[in-house]
Design an enzyme around this catalytic site. Structure first.
Site, PDB file in Angstrom:
ATOM      1  N   THR A  33       3.740  21.485  14.505  1.00  0.00           N
ATOM      2  CA  THR A  33       4.132  20.636  15.577  1.00  0.00           C
ATOM      3  C   THR A  33       4.601  19.252  15.066  1.00  0.00           C
ATOM      4  OG1 THR A  33       3.431  19.492  17.682  1.00  0.00           O
ATOM      5  CG2 THR A  33       1.803  20.116  16.112  1.00  0.00           C
ATOM      6  N   GLY A  35      10.671  18.018  14.115  1.00  0.00           N
ATOM      7  CA  GLY A  35      10.831  19.342  13.678  1.00  0.00           C
ATOM      8  C   GLY A  35      11.848  19.164  12.383  1.00  0.00           C
ATOM      9  N   ARG A  44      20.655  20.497  19.672  1.00  0.00           N
ATOM     10  CA  ARG A  44      19.645  20.352  18.695  1.00  0.00           C
ATOM     11  C   ARG A  44      18.614  21.482  18.615  1.00  0.00           C
ATOM     12  NH1 ARG A  44      13.782  19.445  18.516  1.00  0.00           N
ATOM     13  NH2 ARG A  44      13.312  18.282  16.700  1.00  0.00           N
ATOM     14  N   VAL A  45      18.458  22.243  17.406  1.00  0.00           N
ATOM     15  CA  VAL A  45      17.477  23.048  17.452  1.00  0.00           C
ATOM     16  C   VAL A  45      16.179  22.384  16.295  1.00  0.00           C
ATOM     17  CG1 VAL A  45      16.640  25.547  16.509  1.00  0.00           C
ATOM     18  CG2 VAL A  45      18.854  24.934  17.693  1.00  0.00           C
ATOM     19  N   GLY A  46      15.085  22.583  16.872  1.00  0.00           N
ATOM     20  CA  GLY A  46      14.106  22.029  16.091  1.00  0.00           C
ATOM     21  C   GLY A  46      13.394  23.251  15.217  1.00  0.00           C
ATOM     22  N   THR A  94       4.458  20.527  21.667  1.00  0.00           N
ATOM     23  CA  THR A  94       4.637  21.950  21.357  1.00  0.00           C
ATOM     24  C   THR A  94       3.349  22.681  21.232  1.00  0.00           C
ATOM     25  OG1 THR A  94       6.471  21.133  20.063  1.00  0.00           O
ATOM     26  CG2 THR A  94       5.274  23.238  19.075  1.00  0.00           C
TER      27      THR A  94
END
Lengths: 350, 350
Positions: free
Chosen positions: A265, A268, A242-244, A214
């Site tokens: 970073t 998440g 999936r969302v981090g 990231t």
């Protein structure tokens, strides 16, 4: 009368001393990360090491140019992240990791510490620069966060640069996905349409070492405004939309002139649970912690206590810079009007 | 020897007194909201008023039953929100508002104050109970947040109850969408497949008044654990995969035994920018604010300063309950082991 003059002189002297004792904040400052994770000197070739340092150096130079010329911290954040999104070394934009379905789904966010304005996108697949889309969400829409195809449609409507999803394809990330799915005993999806023909295997080292990647930038500009931004492809083999933390304001990104600006970073899920970015700034704002102390409290103590891993970069409106990570390395760099560039990768570096 | 016995007795007495001087917290407590917005007595029929009060009363009773019988705060939160998701009165689950494309896209999140575990979903269209899916994300996946079709796929894999998207259709919300799009001069999408035939116009009153209607629950259980959950259809006519604050941990939902549990409702964009839920709990945790003071600081001062509107419910591990909103009304209710049910709608009610 002479008494008065003497008193005035004393007051002026005292004022001058007070000013000198707290030095003026640097006119601008910036910190950059390119991901934290298992990054060890023993397993990194000199070439890879040099490539990352060169990329971070170029990113610093870009930021310095924007900020020295009086550009805003928001401009510095966006410009540098665009550069890093285009660089296949990092897990953002081109070079992003693949989902279990063999797609690149990109997340990004940006926040303006002067106004608390912010924009975030999750799961975009056709917008070349997710960070620029996040900024468009902030500046050109009534919303703060958009996800999926809807976010890409907004990008198109805003005439941002659109690309075929295969633009984000890199051989190294694809082999990383194949390796991950094989290890998990999961099926390997078809190579994406438009991807170049398979190449010979890239070195195991370069596939294994970049679990994260990231990118993030925090900056202070000459008007005293801080800003933060983060962009990522998420985690290799992610599923189910999936969302981090990167597009979650308060988790992966936060900025307020009243406290600090943070980009994170790492894994998440832990950053969301701990609202890492807002938490660091809350300790600065409500407990008078310094930025280093606040970053260490949240990363070294709380994140480690949950067995989460990752790191952050932090900047204050006074230009203080901190970083903290509980992994063996974090690609990171900083510079200010008052201090030369410093680029580090491994834990044992300053 | 006698000296020692005397000393021990004194210590025990002092301890007993200390215990008595801070009254034991109630064994359980719960607060519920059904949305905040322009809700005025003058424009609400007695029937609508009674319907909302009955729904809130049923929700309280359901929560009371779970908590009295020793159920967890997480169970109370999920059970009550499931009930409200099934009730077309509220903008969550069945009865959710429509996007500009004529779809129901549902967001929800849940958080466990004991562990900081949390789950969130955004933009689901086929899962009957988004709050149960959020809990499954928390308990059955390595992730914290899922979005879009991926989240629905995970629901299916977890054998949650799936429905045709038309299940969420209500005539009132559809007419609300038509009205909104007409006012904006935007095209009206086709009526969704599977929706019942058009009915005669519902009253303008019931279409106009429910601009919000997000539901949320905060609870304290007999083990001293707090939890929070929120579920919503978002805002009428939303576009571009807009995500509001409800699935954003720290914005619309937050819970920690170290501070408090919060669920919010209102214009989500402002809740994200202010990290409203985490902010209230940060003031409790770091500045020793009471829950009412913290809620008022964030809603009445900071949210109002940004010209944002909405409200929150808050509960502390001691069982203190607060609500705060800067709109003309918020559907809200509370109850505890020590206090009878209280149900309110308008600003002038307690």
């Amino acid at each position: 009368m002479r008494g008065w003059i003497l008193l005035c002189l004393l007051v002026v002297c005292a004022w001058g001393c007070a000013l000198r004792s707290s030095p003026a904040p640097p006119k601008w400052a910036v910190a950059i990360h390119g991901g934290a994770g298992t990054i060890e000197r023993a397993s990194m070739t000199p070439e890879t090491d040099a490539a990352y340092r060169a990329a971070l150096s170029a990113a610093l130079e870009t930021a310095g140019k924007v900020l020295r010329e009086g550009g805003s911290s928001l401009d510095a954040v966006e410009t540098v992240i665009r550069l890093m999104e285009d660089d296949p070394l990092f897990n953002a934009g081109r070079g992003a990791v693949f989902t279990a379905a063999g797609r690149n789904e990109l997340d990004a966010s940006i926040m303006d510490g002067a106004t608390l304005n912010t924009g975030a996108v999750a799961g975009v697949t056709r917008t070349r620069h997710p960070i620029t889309l996040a900024r468009a969400v902030m500046e050109k829409s009534p919303h703060v966060m958009m996800a999926g195809e809807g976010a890409d449609s907004f990008a198109q409507q805003q005439r941002l640069e659109m690309v075929d999803p295969s633009f984000f394809f890199t051989e190294r990330r694809w082999q990383e996905l194949e390796k991950t799915l094989k290890e998990q005993g999961d099926p390997i999806p078809a190579r994406p349409a438009g991807a170049p023909k398979p190449q010979s295997s890239v070195s195991a080292q370069s596939a294994g070492e970049h679990k994260f990647g990231t990118v993030g930038v925090v900056a202070l500009d000459s008007r005293g405004n801080v800003a933060a931004g983060t962009s990522t492809g998420g985690t290799t083999g992610k599923r189910w939309g999936r969302v981090g933390d990167s597009p979650i304001i308060g988790a992966g990104t936060y900025a307020s002139n009243q406290s600090c600006a943070v980009s994170g970073t790492g894994v998440g899920e832990f950053f969301i649970r701990l609202t890492v970015a807002r938490e660091i700034c809350a300790l600065v704002q409500y407990k008078n912690y310094g930025v280093q102390q606040a970053a260490d409290e949240v990363i070294q103590k709380r994140l480690s206590a949950l067995k989460g891993t990752g790191g952050v970069i932090v900047i204050s409106p006074k230009g203080e810079i901190a970083w903290s990570f509980n992994t063996s390395g974090m690609y990171r760099a900083k510079m200010s009007a008052a201090a030369p560039a410093q680029i580090s990768i491994f834990k044992e570096e300053p």
